[in-house]
Design a protein around this motif. Structure first.
Motif, mmCIF file in Angstrom:
data_model
loop_
_atom_site.group_PDB
_atom_site.id
_atom_site.type_symbol
_atom_site.label_atom_id
_atom_site.label_comp_id
_atom_site.label_asym_id
_atom_site.label_seq_id
_atom_site.Cartn_x
_atom_site.Cartn_y
_atom_site.Cartn_z
ATOM 1 N N GLY A 15 -19.541 15.664 -26.688
ATOM 2 C CA GLY A 15 -19.108 16.873 -26.008
ATOM 3 C C GLY A 15 -20.055 17.347 -24.944
ATOM 4 O O GLY A 15 -19.733 18.272 -24.177
ATOM 5 N N GLY A 16 -21.218 16.730 -24.859
ATOM 6 C CA GLY A 16 -22.224 17.136 -23.886
ATOM 7 C C GLY A 16 -21.967 16.576 -22.501
ATOM 8 O O GLY A 16 -20.970 15.881 -22.265
ATOM 9 N N SER A 17 -22.888 16.881 -21.593
ATOM 10 C CA SER A 17 -22.753 16.476 -20.196
ATOM 11 C C SER A 17 -24.053 15.864 -19.700
ATOM 12 O O SER A 17 -25.139 16.201 -20.173
ATOM 13 C CB SER A 17 -22.408 17.690 -19.317
ATOM 14 N N LEU A 18 -23.928 14.975 -18.734
ATOM 15 C CA LEU A 18 -25.055 14.398 -18.016
ATOM 16 C C LEU A 18 -24.627 14.149 -16.581
ATOM 17 O O LEU A 18 -23.442 13.949 -16.309
ATOM 18 C CB LEU A 18 -25.496 13.073 -18.633
ATOM 19 N N ARG A 19 -25.595 14.160 -15.681
ATOM 20 C CA ARG A 19 -25.330 13.748 -14.307
ATOM 21 C C ARG A 19 -26.254 12.592 -13.960
ATOM 22 O O ARG A 19 -27.480 12.710 -14.023
ATOM 23 C CB ARG A 19 -25.534 14.897 -13.316
ATOM 24 N N LEU A 20 -25.651 11.476 -13.582
ATOM 25 C CA LEU A 20 -26.397 10.312 -13.141
ATOM 26 C C LEU A 20 -26.472 10.303 -11.619
ATOM 27 O O LEU A 20 -25.538 10.739 -10.944
ATOM 28 C CB LEU A 20 -25.722 9.029 -13.628
ATOM 29 N N LYS A 65 -10.911 9.668 -16.703
ATOM 30 C CA LYS A 65 -10.219 10.610 -15.825
ATOM 31 C C LYS A 65 -10.213 12.005 -16.441
ATOM 32 O O LYS A 65 -9.936 12.176 -17.611
ATOM 33 C CB LYS A 65 -8.782 10.144 -15.574
ATOM 34 N N GLY A 66 -10.522 12.985 -15.620
ATOM 35 C CA GLY A 66 -10.580 14.368 -16.088
ATOM 36 C C GLY A 66 -11.903 14.744 -16.721
ATOM 37 O O GLY A 66 -12.167 15.925 -16.959
ATOM 38 N N ARG A 67 -12.754 13.761 -17.007
ATOM 39 C CA ARG A 67 -14.058 14.040 -17.609
ATOM 40 C C ARG A 67 -15.215 13.698 -16.676
ATOM 41 O O ARG A 67 -16.243 14.367 -16.685
ATOM 42 C CB ARG A 67 -14.218 13.250 -18.911
ATOM 43 N N PHE A 68 -15.077 12.649 -15.893
ATOM 44 C CA PHE A 68 -16.134 12.193 -14.995
ATOM 45 C C PHE A 68 -15.757 12.525 -13.554
ATOM 46 O O PHE A 68 -14.579 12.488 -13.188
ATOM 47 C CB PHE A 68 -16.339 10.683 -15.108
#
Length: 129
Positions: A15-20, A65-68
């Motif tokens: 459920g978390g987030s990261l940005r690469l 799709k919709g998440r990234f």
């Protein structure tokens, strides 16, 4: 050929987030389409998302799709992959790469590894228990 460096991986909970981030040394990224790929141990590398070389149109593999969200900052010559609502299945190593086309490359399908090159050593996205 650009030498790509990915960054931004790290331990994450479901459920978390990261940005690469994907940057290049040497040749810049501005004239390339950029693909993000991932690979789990024992599995083939698979395309996740792509951003076109000229108009920055994007494409996403169905499971993300919709998440990234893939995006490009042309001022800093950096390509990002914002990953939200992460799932354990999203956990493998991520790579960015540039397209092999001699001219413009437009992303209209899930990127295929054979059409890209100059792979970086991707950041890992491990999940905490």
């Amino acid at each position: 050929q650009p030498r790509l460096v990915e960054s931004g991986g790290g331990l994450v909970q479901p459920g978390g987030s990261l940005r690469l981030s994907c940057k290049a040394s040497g040749v810049g990224l501005r004239s390339y389409a950029i693909g993000w790929f991932r690979q789990a141990p024992g599995k083939e590398r698979e395309g996740v998302s792509c951003i076109s070389s000229e108009d920055d149109t994007t494409y996403y593999e169905d499971s993300v799709k919709g998440r990234f969200t893939i995006s490009r900052d042309r001022a800093s010559d950096t390509v990002y992959l914002q990953m939200n609502a992460l799932e354990p299945e999203d956990s493998p190593i991520y790579y960015c790469a540039v397209d092999r086309a001699l001219g413009p490359y437009r992303c209209f399908a899930t990127p295929r590894p054979g059409e890209f090159h100059s792979w970086g050593r991707g950041p890992q996205v491990p999940f905490s228990s």
